[in-house]
Write a protein that holds these residues in place. Structure first.
Motif, PDB file in Angstrom:
ATOM      1  N   GLN A 202      37.892  45.602  26.405  1.00  0.00           N
ATOM      2  CA  GLN A 202      38.637  44.938  27.467  1.00  0.00           C
ATOM      3  C   GLN A 202      38.728  45.918  28.624  1.00  0.00           C
ATOM      4  O   GLN A 202      39.340  46.970  28.533  1.00  0.00           O
ATOM      5  CB  GLN A 202      40.062  44.573  27.036  1.00  0.00           C
ATOM      6  CG  GLN A 202      40.834  43.845  28.137  1.00  0.00           C
ATOM      7  CD  GLN A 202      42.327  43.881  27.924  1.00  0.00           C
ATOM      8  OE1 GLN A 202      42.872  44.866  27.436  1.00  0.00           O
ATOM      9  NE2 GLN A 202      43.001  42.800  28.283  1.00  0.00           N
ATOM     10  N   GLY A 203      38.086  45.572  29.735  1.00  0.00           N
ATOM     11  CA  GLY A 203      38.116  46.428  30.907  1.00  0.00           C
ATOM     12  C   GLY A 203      36.813  47.173  31.095  1.00  0.00           C
ATOM     13  O   GLY A 203      36.293  47.786  30.155  1.00  0.00           O
ATOM     14  N   LEU A 204      36.277  47.106  32.311  1.00  0.00           N
ATOM     15  CA  LEU A 204      35.063  47.849  32.643  1.00  0.00           C
ATOM     16  C   LEU A 204      35.320  48.682  33.906  1.00  0.00           C
ATOM     17  O   LEU A 204      34.424  48.900  34.712  1.00  0.00           O
ATOM     18  CB  LEU A 204      33.875  46.911  32.844  1.00  0.00           C
ATOM     19  CG  LEU A 204      32.479  47.503  32.558  1.00  0.00           C
ATOM     20  CD1 LEU A 204      32.352  47.864  31.086  1.00  0.00           C
ATOM     21  CD2 LEU A 204      31.376  46.547  32.967  1.00  0.00           C
ATOM     22  N   GLY A 205      36.571  49.127  34.054  1.00  0.00           N
ATOM     23  CA  GLY A 205      36.930  49.981  35.171  1.00  0.00           C
ATOM     24  C   GLY A 205      36.609  51.425  34.860  1.00  0.00           C
ATOM     25  O   GLY A 205      35.654  51.729  34.140  1.00  0.00           O
ATOM     26  N   ASP A 227      36.727  41.296  31.787  1.00  0.00           N
ATOM     27  CA  ASP A 227      37.338  41.706  33.045  1.00  0.00           C
ATOM     28  C   ASP A 227      38.249  40.575  33.513  1.00  0.00           C
ATOM     29  O   ASP A 227      38.550  39.658  32.742  1.00  0.00           O
ATOM     30  CB  ASP A 227      36.281  42.081  34.093  1.00  0.00           C
ATOM     31  CG  ASP A 227      35.368  40.907  34.469  1.00  0.00           C
ATOM     32  OD1 ASP A 227      35.689  39.735  34.140  1.00  0.00           O
ATOM     33  OD2 ASP A 227      34.325  41.163  35.106  1.00  0.00           O
ATOM     34  N   ARG A 247      29.618  46.321  39.190  1.00  0.00           N
ATOM     35  CA  ARG A 247      31.080  46.272  39.273  1.00  0.00           C
ATOM     36  C   ARG A 247      31.558  46.445  40.705  1.00  0.00           C
ATOM     37  O   ARG A 247      30.921  47.115  41.517  1.00  0.00           O
ATOM     38  CB  ARG A 247      31.705  47.415  38.456  1.00  0.00           C
ATOM     39  CG  ARG A 247      31.476  47.392  36.988  1.00  0.00           C
ATOM     40  CD  ARG A 247      32.106  48.627  36.341  1.00  0.00           C
ATOM     41  NE  ARG A 247      31.526  49.877  36.836  1.00  0.00           N
ATOM     42  CZ  ARG A 247      31.974  51.086  36.535  1.00  0.00           C
ATOM     43  NH1 ARG A 247      33.038  51.221  35.754  1.00  0.00           N
ATOM     44  NH2 ARG A 247      31.384  52.160  37.015  1.00  0.00           N
ATOM     45  N   GLY A 251      36.504  47.027  38.819  1.00  0.00           N
ATOM     46  CA  GLY A 251      35.865  46.862  37.526  1.00  0.00           C
ATOM     47  C   GLY A 251      35.456  45.436  37.211  1.00  0.00           C
ATOM     48  O   GLY A 251      35.156  45.113  36.060  1.00  0.00           O
ATOM     49  N   THR A 252      35.419  44.562  38.225  1.00  0.00           N
ATOM     50  CA  THR A 252      35.007  43.171  38.028  1.00  0.00           C
ATOM     51  C   THR A 252      33.501  43.050  38.215  1.00  0.00           C
ATOM     52  O   THR A 252      32.952  43.517  39.220  1.00  0.00           O
ATOM     53  CB  THR A 252      35.718  42.235  39.020  1.00  0.00           C
ATOM     54  OG1 THR A 252      37.132  42.416  38.888  1.00  0.00           O
ATOM     55  CG2 THR A 252      35.368  40.780  38.749  1.00  0.00           C
ATOM     56  N   ALA A 282      42.138  48.376  29.467  1.00  0.00           N
ATOM     57  CA  ALA A 282      42.595  47.832  30.743  1.00  0.00           C
ATOM     58  C   ALA A 282      44.103  47.953  30.905  1.00  0.00           C
ATOM     59  O   ALA A 282      44.593  48.904  31.500  1.00  0.00           O
ATOM     60  CB  ALA A 282      42.137  46.373  30.882  1.00  0.00           C
TER      61      ALA A 282
END
Length: 401
Positions: A202-205, A227, A247, A251-252, A282
């Protein structure tokens, strides 16, 4: 699940303040949990719904992270724990102005006792720009009096922040390197081949993206990433590098880069993915007593701060699912700042990654060994180790409260 208390002559935070913006009414919070040699360390987050209780918990976690990385023979001098938080959507038009005014309001703390940096919702570049506008020399200037040679140390850290590896800044990557190493230690202790392991994040920041890269390059298959737009999944494996390149600053992922076999699923689908390792990277409080029932992974690796609620962790533990706690897993970012500033590592990516891997492998190994020996959870074991180290730190440096 009862946490083992930390040895502490005063369990209440040293400083706990609430700030109200005179223009927007937005609230911000600063909690200094403890000081070591007069200084504390902890990031500044911005998210809608941030509370004083959340920031207080994060500050206590920072005290533990510092204690867990204490090495009496290293140049890195451990600090106390602190945290800042602003109850505002970082995407809101007024967010930057609120950030500047918050930093202006807490400027005396940043100048003398609180070293800070990026956290959820904020990038380091944005924090640095706002700090300069607020009249601060640096967000870590409180630690400068502890340095042997301030000019050399500041140049070393600046050079390290200027480094990029395959298009991503070293400062982003070291945290993910530490998270990935924590997961790899768990897999290795269980005798699981990296090539047979599947991951859902969960999260690609900052943290999630770097973790995905390191796990993918270690041979694991990333099968799901979530995201703000939802979950992207592919049982055969996602193209992590393509997703990272697509991204935005938050991170979207631009869905235009998805391949034909990639699926777009609901936001919470990452929880139920057919994966061995689940990485909440995230928001806090992402896994609760209800949605934990969807989890099928063997390990939950907390890359975010406080992503698994205590009641959820108790239920996961009862189901044989191991939660590797945030105070251990995501501590590499904070430690790298100080390893670099104090001179334990130089402005070199491979040196930073090597030191991070060795330190995290040793720390996670100790935590898991302690948990096995005590018949406890990894979180309880981490609390026990921190409680043992804090008196040693206090004896060497004294308590400054």
């Amino acid at each position: 699940m009862a946490a083992i208390p930390m040895t502490d002559p005063s369990p209440a935070p040293l400083v706990s303040l609430t700030w109200t913006d005179h223009i927007t009414g937005t609230r911000g919070y600063l909690v200094v949990d403890r000081l070591v040699r007069g200084v504390s360390s902890g990031g500044l987050r911005m998210r809608e719904g941030c509370t004083l209780a959340e920031v207080t918990g994060l500050a206590r976690g920072m005290s533990m992270k510092e204690a867990l990385h204490f090495d009496a023979d290293a140049r890195y001098i451990p600090l106390g724990g602190a945290k800042g938080g602003i109850d505002c959507d970082p995407r809101a038009p007024e967010a930057y102005g609120v950030l500047v005014r918050f930093l202006r309001a807490v400027r005396p703390y940043v100048e003398h006792v609180w070293t800070t940096g990026e956290d959820l919702g904020l990038s380091q570049d944005l924090v640095d720009r706002a700090a300069a506008e607020a009249g601060l020399v640096s967000t870590i200037q409180a630690v400068y009096p502890l340095l042997h040679d301030e000019a050399v140390a500041r140049r070393r850290l600046a050079d390290a922040f200027a480094l990029t590896v395959d298009g991503i800044g070293l400062d982003e990557l070291v945290g993910g390197c530490g998270v990935a190493e924590a997961a790899l230690v768990a897999l290795d202790r269980a005798g699981t081949d990296h090539r047979d392991a599947r991951v859902s994040l969960q999260g690609l920041g900052t943290m999630g993206g770097a973790t995905a890269r390191f796990l993918s390059r270690a041979g694991l298959t990333v099968v799901a990433v979530a995201d703000v737009k939802g979950t992207i999944a592919n049982p055969a494996g996602l193209d992590v590098e393509a997703l990272l390149a697509a991204r935005d600053a938050y991170g979207t992922v631009d869905r235009g880069v998805l391949r034909e076999a990639d699926q777009e699923l609901p936001a919470d689908a990452w929880l139920a993915a057919d994966a061995d390792v689940l990485v909440p990277a995230a928001v806090s409080y992402a896994v609760d007593a209800s949605n934990q029932a969807s989890i099928r992974a063997r390990w939950v690796v907390e890359a975010a701060n406080m992503p698994v609620l205590p009641e959820a962790e108790a239920l996961l533990t009862a189901r044989g699912i191991t939660v590797l706690p945030d105070v251990v897993v995501n501590s590499g970012t904070n430690a790298w700042w100080w390893w670099t500033l104090f001179g334990d590592v130089g402005a070199d990516a491979e040196e930073a990654f090597g030191h991070t891997r060795r330190s995290m492998r040793a720390l996670v190994g100790r935590v898991l060994e302690r948990a096995e020996a005590d018949g406890s959870t990894p979180r309880e074991a981490a609390h026990a180790l921190a409680a043992e180290r804090l008196p040693v730190m206090a004896e060497r440096f004294g308590w400054y409260r």
